[in-house]
Design an enzyme around this catalytic site. Structure first.
Site, mmCIF file in Angstrom:
data_model
loop_
_atom_site.group_PDB
_atom_site.id
_atom_site.type_symbol
_atom_site.label_atom_id
_atom_site.label_comp_id
_atom_site.label_asym_id
_atom_site.label_seq_id
_atom_site.Cartn_x
_atom_site.Cartn_y
_atom_site.Cartn_z
ATOM 1 N N LYS A 231 0.826 -1.221 0.000
ATOM 2 C CA LYS A 231 0.000 0.000 0.000
ATOM 3 C C LYS A 231 0.856 1.264 0.000
ATOM 4 O O LYS A 231 0.562 2.217 -0.708
ATOM 5 C CB LYS A 231 -0.937 0.022 1.223
ATOM 6 C CG LYS A 231 -1.951 -1.101 1.226
ATOM 7 C CD LYS A 231 -2.973 -0.928 2.336
ATOM 8 C CE LYS A 231 -2.366 -1.017 3.723
ATOM 9 N NZ LYS A 231 -1.970 -2.379 4.117
ATOM 10 N N ARG B 271 -10.037 0.208 8.721
ATOM 11 C CA ARG B 271 -9.417 -1.060 9.065
ATOM 12 C C ARG B 271 -10.427 -2.055 9.648
ATOM 13 O O ARG B 271 -10.073 -3.167 9.968
ATOM 14 C CB ARG B 271 -8.362 -0.774 10.118
ATOM 15 C CG ARG B 271 -7.180 -1.706 10.063
ATOM 16 C CD ARG B 271 -6.022 -1.200 9.732
ATOM 17 N NE ARG B 271 -4.756 -1.748 9.892
ATOM 18 C CZ ARG B 271 -3.734 -1.173 9.318
ATOM 19 N NH1 ARG B 271 -3.899 -0.094 8.594
ATOM 20 N NH2 ARG B 271 -2.547 -1.672 9.473
ATOM 21 N N ARG C 45 -0.569 -9.231 13.166
ATOM 22 C CA ARG C 45 -1.112 -8.258 12.203
ATOM 23 C C ARG C 45 -1.941 -8.971 11.133
ATOM 24 O O ARG C 45 -2.995 -8.474 10.725
ATOM 25 C CB ARG C 45 0.019 -7.445 11.573
ATOM 26 C CG ARG C 45 0.526 -6.367 12.528
ATOM 27 C CD ARG C 45 1.925 -5.930 12.207
ATOM 28 N NE ARG C 45 2.038 -5.250 10.932
ATOM 29 C CZ ARG C 45 3.190 -5.073 10.306
ATOM 30 N NH1 ARG C 45 4.313 -5.532 10.825
ATOM 31 N NH2 ARG C 45 3.227 -4.431 9.160
HETATM 32 P P1 ADP Z 1 0.639 -2.254 7.759
HETATM 33 O O1 ADP Z 1 -0.241 -1.893 6.602
HETATM 34 O O2 ADP Z 1 1.951 -2.805 7.309
HETATM 35 O O3 ADP Z 1 -0.050 -3.104 8.787
HETATM 36 P P2 ADP Z 1 0.324 0.398 8.901
HETATM 37 O O4 ADP Z 1 1.407 1.390 8.916
HETATM 38 O O5 ADP Z 1 -0.867 0.667 8.058
HETATM 39 O O6 ADP Z 1 1.053 -0.946 8.522
HETATM 40 O O7 ADP Z 1 -0.214 0.163 10.404
HETATM 41 C C1 ADP Z 1 0.647 -0.167 11.478
HETATM 42 C C2 ADP Z 1 -0.155 -0.279 12.783
HETATM 43 O O8 ADP Z 1 -0.830 0.987 13.049
HETATM 44 C C3 ADP Z 1 -1.282 -1.311 12.816
HETATM 45 O O9 ADP Z 1 -0.817 -2.609 13.144
HETATM 46 C C4 ADP Z 1 -2.216 -0.724 13.911
HETATM 47 O O10 ADP Z 1 -1.713 -0.967 15.203
HETATM 48 C C5 ADP Z 1 -2.116 0.776 13.672
HETATM 49 N N1 ADP Z 1 -3.172 1.288 12.767
HETATM 50 C C6 ADP Z 1 -2.976 1.856 11.532
HETATM 51 N N2 ADP Z 1 -4.155 2.218 10.980
HETATM 52 C C7 ADP Z 1 -5.126 1.885 11.872
HETATM 53 C C8 ADP Z 1 -6.544 1.978 11.879
HETATM 54 N N3 ADP Z 1 -7.233 2.517 10.840
HETATM 55 N N4 ADP Z 1 -7.228 1.531 12.971
HETATM 56 C C9 ADP Z 1 -6.580 1.001 14.000
HETATM 57 N N5 ADP Z 1 -5.241 0.861 14.066
HETATM 58 C C10 ADP Z 1 -4.504 1.289 13.016
#
Ligand code: ADP
Length: 187
Positions: A14, A87, A143
């Site tokens: 992404k 999410r 995750r």
């Molecule tokens: P990836 O797509 O590799 O999982 P991200 O940078 O999108 O990495 O997210 C890393 C972490 O940030 C997630 O594991 C979660 O803890 C938190 N996070 C990100 N976006 C959200 C969201 N929309 N709702 C809840 N937690 C989030």
């Protein structure tokens, strides 16, 4: 004005594809992961509260991310690329309400489809350079579990609205980007 969600499992690419889309369509890139990591890096009150949750690979609470997204939509004038949000289905429902509140609507949700063994391989590879404390084997497992149980149903939510576009995310970066752009141009 384009308002696009880029959707996919952790490790689906992404971030990489967001950069290319943002450059092409001059969108405002809103990554909840980046916004949350910034809070942690700056050691804000919020950052201290969420560090443990993020390090474990679990989702932080909806209230926190929803507030960030509300502010981001309110200040945007050029169109948004949402990366890492929504999410879960509750966040998707709130996003619809927020977009309506700001007189906007979502164009589509593009999901990147990547086999699970490739996701794990990419995240472990990224771990060597990212410095991200959640790029380790134990956290990656959690995750992916969070993704399958909470995030994947979001695809069905947009499918019902006729806004879901599925793209093969396994291949060359340029090729995947070209496929995403072709799908958006067809809308
Ligand atoms: P990836 O797509 O590799 O999982 P991200 O940078 O999108 O990495 O997210 C890393 C972490 O940030 C997630 O594991 C979660 O803890 C938190 N996070 C990100 N976006 C959200 C969201 N929309 N709702 C809840 N937690 C989030």
């Amino acid at each position: 004005m384009l308002n696009i969600i880029l959707f996919g499992a952790p490790g689906a690419g992404k971030g990489t594809q967001s950069d290319l889309l943002v450059a092409k369509y001059k969108l405002n890139h809103i990554s909840t992961g980046d916004l949350l990591r910034k809070e942690i890096a700056e050691q804000t009150e919020l950052g201290k509260r969420i560090k443990g949750i993020m390090d474990s690979g679990s989702l932080v609470s909806d209230d926190i991310v929803v507030e960030m997204i509300d502010k981001a939509i309110a200040s945007d004038t050029q169109g948004i690329l949402f990366d890492g949000f929504p999410r879960n289905v509750a966040q998707a429902e709130v996003l619809d309400q927020l977009m309506a509140k700001h007189g906007r609507s979502l164009t589509c949700m593009v999901s990147l489809d990547v086999p699970k063994d490739e996701l794990v391989r990419r995240m472990l590879e990224r771990a060597k350079v990212s410095g991200r404390s959640d790029d380790n084997e134990e956290t990656i497992k959690n995750r992916l579990k969070e993704y399958e149980s909470k995030t994947l149903p979001v695809a069905a939510y947009y499918e019902k609205q006729g806004k879901h576009i599925k793209i093969n995310g396994f291949g060359g970066i340029e090729e995947i980007s070209a496929n995403i752009i072709a799908a958006i141009e067809k809308l």
